[in-house]
Design an enzyme around this catalytic site. Structure first.
Site, PDB file in Angstrom:
ATOM      1  N   GLU A   1      -1.430  -5.511   8.567  1.00  0.00           N
ATOM      2  CA  GLU A   1      -0.644  -4.943   9.659  1.00  0.00           C
ATOM      3  C   GLU A   1      -1.324  -5.215  10.999  1.00  0.00           C
ATOM      4  OE1 GLU A   1       0.053  -0.774   8.912  1.00  0.00           O
ATOM      5  OE2 GLU A   1       0.907  -1.177   6.922  1.00  0.00           O
TER       6      GLU A   1
ATOM      7  N   GLU B   1       9.072  -4.163  10.736  1.00  0.00           N
ATOM      8  CA  GLU B   1       9.524  -2.870  10.201  1.00  0.00           C
ATOM      9  C   GLU B   1      10.046  -1.949  11.307  1.00  0.00           C
ATOM     10  OE1 GLU B   1       6.754  -1.079   7.463  1.00  0.00           O
ATOM     11  OE2 GLU B   1       7.925   0.765   7.309  1.00  0.00           O
TER      12      GLU B   1
ATOM     13  N   ASP C   1       0.840  -1.203   0.000  1.00  0.00           N
ATOM     14  CA  ASP C   1       0.000   0.000   0.000  1.00  0.00           C
ATOM     15  C   ASP C   1       0.875   1.253   0.000  1.00  0.00           C
ATOM     16  OD1 ASP C   1       0.870  -0.179   2.607  1.00  0.00           O
ATOM     17  OD2 ASP C   1      -1.124  -0.072   3.523  1.00  0.00           O
TER      18      ASP C   1
ATOM     19  N   LYS D   1      -1.138  -9.443   2.830  1.00  0.00           N
ATOM     20  CA  LYS D   1      -0.424  -9.012   4.038  1.00  0.00           C
ATOM     21  C   LYS D   1      -1.300  -8.011   4.780  1.00  0.00           C
ATOM     22  CE  LYS D   1       3.302  -6.105   3.787  1.00  0.00           C
ATOM     23  NZ  LYS D   1       2.806  -4.894   4.472  1.00  0.00           N
TER      24      LYS D   1
HETATM   25  O1  KIV Z   1       3.548  -1.129   1.645  1.00  0.00           O
HETATM   26  C1  KIV Z   1       4.736  -1.474   1.704  1.00  0.00           C
HETATM   27  O2  KIV Z   1       5.558  -1.149   0.846  1.00  0.00           O
HETATM   28  C2  KIV Z   1       5.149  -2.292   2.840  1.00  0.00           C
HETATM   29  C3  KIV Z   1       6.625  -2.440   3.061  1.00  0.00           C
HETATM   30  C4  KIV Z   1       7.121  -1.212   3.701  1.00  0.00           C
HETATM   31  C5  KIV Z   1       6.943  -3.659   3.835  1.00  0.00           C
HETATM   32  O3  KIV Z   1       4.344  -2.762   3.566  1.00  0.00           O
END
Ligand code: KIV
Length: 292
Positions: free
Chosen positions: A124, A191, A53, A122
Site C-alpha cells: 500500500e 480502493e 491482509d 502487493k
Molecule cells: O487485503 C485485501 O483484501 C485487499 C483488498 C481490499 C484489495 O487489499
C-alpha cells in the site's frame, strides 16, 4: 494463471499490458486465504487470487489489518498455492514489513515468493512508497501497487472514507498512480475513490487498474470473498455486492446438526461402520473370561 475458457496461461508481461478495452473483459480478482476457496475460485474462472491482509479481519478476528504478520500471510499463501497450483497469486505485504527500508521490503517480498509460493506481492502507498516498489521490482519480484483507501494506514486518512474527493487529494492520487507505475508495478489496485477519478487514472497509466469501490472504469474488479459470498453478514461497504448468503447457510447447518444430535436423528445406520458378528462375539466372549 489460466485464462477461463482458453486453458492458456497468462504471463506477468501480458498482465502488465492488460487493459479492459478492445474486447478484453475486465480481470476478476478475489481474495482467498485457504486451499479449498482457492480451488473454488479457480474452478469458477477467477483470474487472480489475492491473499489479502484482510485475512486479519475476515478470518483472524482482528478489527483491522494492522496486526497481521508476515508469518500469517506466509501460512495462508502456502495453503492457497496448495489449493490452486496454477493460479496467479498476489500476496499482501503486511503493515511494517516494508515501511522500514527498501532492504526490508525486498527481503520480505522475497520470502513471500520463495517460501509462500506467490507470484507477486502487493503493498500500500503511492509516491512515498515508490522506492519500495522500485526496489522490489529491481530484485525481480513482480509487484502490485495499492492506492486510494489504504486500510493499513486508514487512521491517517481519517478512517474508512472515500478518498480523492477534493482537488488536492484527487491530484495526489493521480501522481501516486503514475509514481507507482514508473517505479515498476505491473498492476495497481485502487480502493474507494470516485469513479470519475478512477477513469482519469486508468486512462493515464498503462498498467491494469483493479478497482474495489472505484467504479466500472477499471481494468478489473476485486472483492473480499467474505463480503461477496456473505460469510461476513454484519456490515458491508456501499461497494459490496453479495452473491451468496453463506453466513445464513453456515448458521443453519450448525443449528440443524445440533438439533439432530440432541434429538437423536444423527447419526443414522448409514453414517456408521459395521464389524463382523463373529469378531463381536469373540470380543464379548473374551471380556467375559478376561474382564478389563
Ligand atoms: O487485503 C485485501 O483484501 C485487499 C483488498 C481490499 C484489495 O487489499
Amino acid at each position: 494463471m489460466t485464462s477461463p475458457g482458453t486453458g492458456m496461461s497468462r504471463t506477468i508481461p501480458e498482465l502488465r499490458r492488460y487493459k479492459a478495452r478492445n474486447g478484453q473483459p475486465p480481470l476478476v480478482m478475489v481474495t482467498a486465504y485457504d486451499a479449498p476457496s482457492a480451488r473454488f475460485a479457480v474452478e469458477a474462472g477467477v483470474d487472480i487470487i489475492l491473499v489479502g491482509d484482510s485475512v486479519g479481519t475476515t478470518l483472524l478476528g482482528y478489527d483491522s489489518t494492522v496486526p497481521v504478520t508476515l508469518d500469517d500471510i506466509l501460512h495462508h499463501t502456502k495453503a492457497v498455492r496448495r489449493g490452486a497450483p496454477a493460479a496467479h497469486i498476489v500476496a499482501d505485504l503486511p503493515f511494517m514489513t516494508y515501511q522500514v527500508s527498501d532492504e526490508q521490503a525486498v527481503a520480505n517480498a522475497g520470502r513471500l515468493l520463495k517460501e509462500g509460493g506467490t507470484d507477486a506481492v502487493k503493498l500500500e502507498g503511492g509516491i512515498a512508497l515508490a522506492s519500495r516498489v522500485a526496489a522490489i521490482a529491481r530484485a525481480g519480484i513482480p509487484v502490485v501497487g495499492h492506492i486510494g483507501l489504504t486500510p493499513q494506514t486508514a487512521g491517517l486518512l481519517g478512517g474508512f472514507k472515500v478518498q480523492g474527493q477534493e482537488f488536492v487529494t484527487a491530484r495526489a492520487l493521480l501522481d501516486d498512480a503514475i509514481a507507482v507505475e514508473h517505479a515498476g508495478a505491473y498492476m495497481l489496485v485502487i480502493e474507494v475513490v470516485p469513479s470519475a477519478l478512477t477513469k482519469l487514472i486508468a486512462g493515464r497509466v498503462t498498467i491494469p487498474v483493479i478497482g474495489i469501490g472505484a467504479g466500472a472504469d477499471c481494468d478489473g474488479q476485486v472483492l473480499v470473498m467474505h463480503d461477496l459470498l456473505g460469510i461476513e453478514d454484519r456490515h458491508a461497504a456501499r461497494f459490496v455486492k453479495r452473491y451468496a448468503t453463506l453466513a445464513t447457510d453456515i448458521r443453519e447447518g450448525f443449528a440443524a446438526f445440533a438439533s439432530d444430535v440432541r434429538g437423536g436423528a444423527y447419526p443414522q445406520p448409514e453414517h456408521t461402520y459395521k464389524m463382523k458378528s463373529s469378531v463381536l462375539a469373540e470380543l464379548r466372549d473374551s471380556l467375559e473370561h478376561d474382564p478389563l
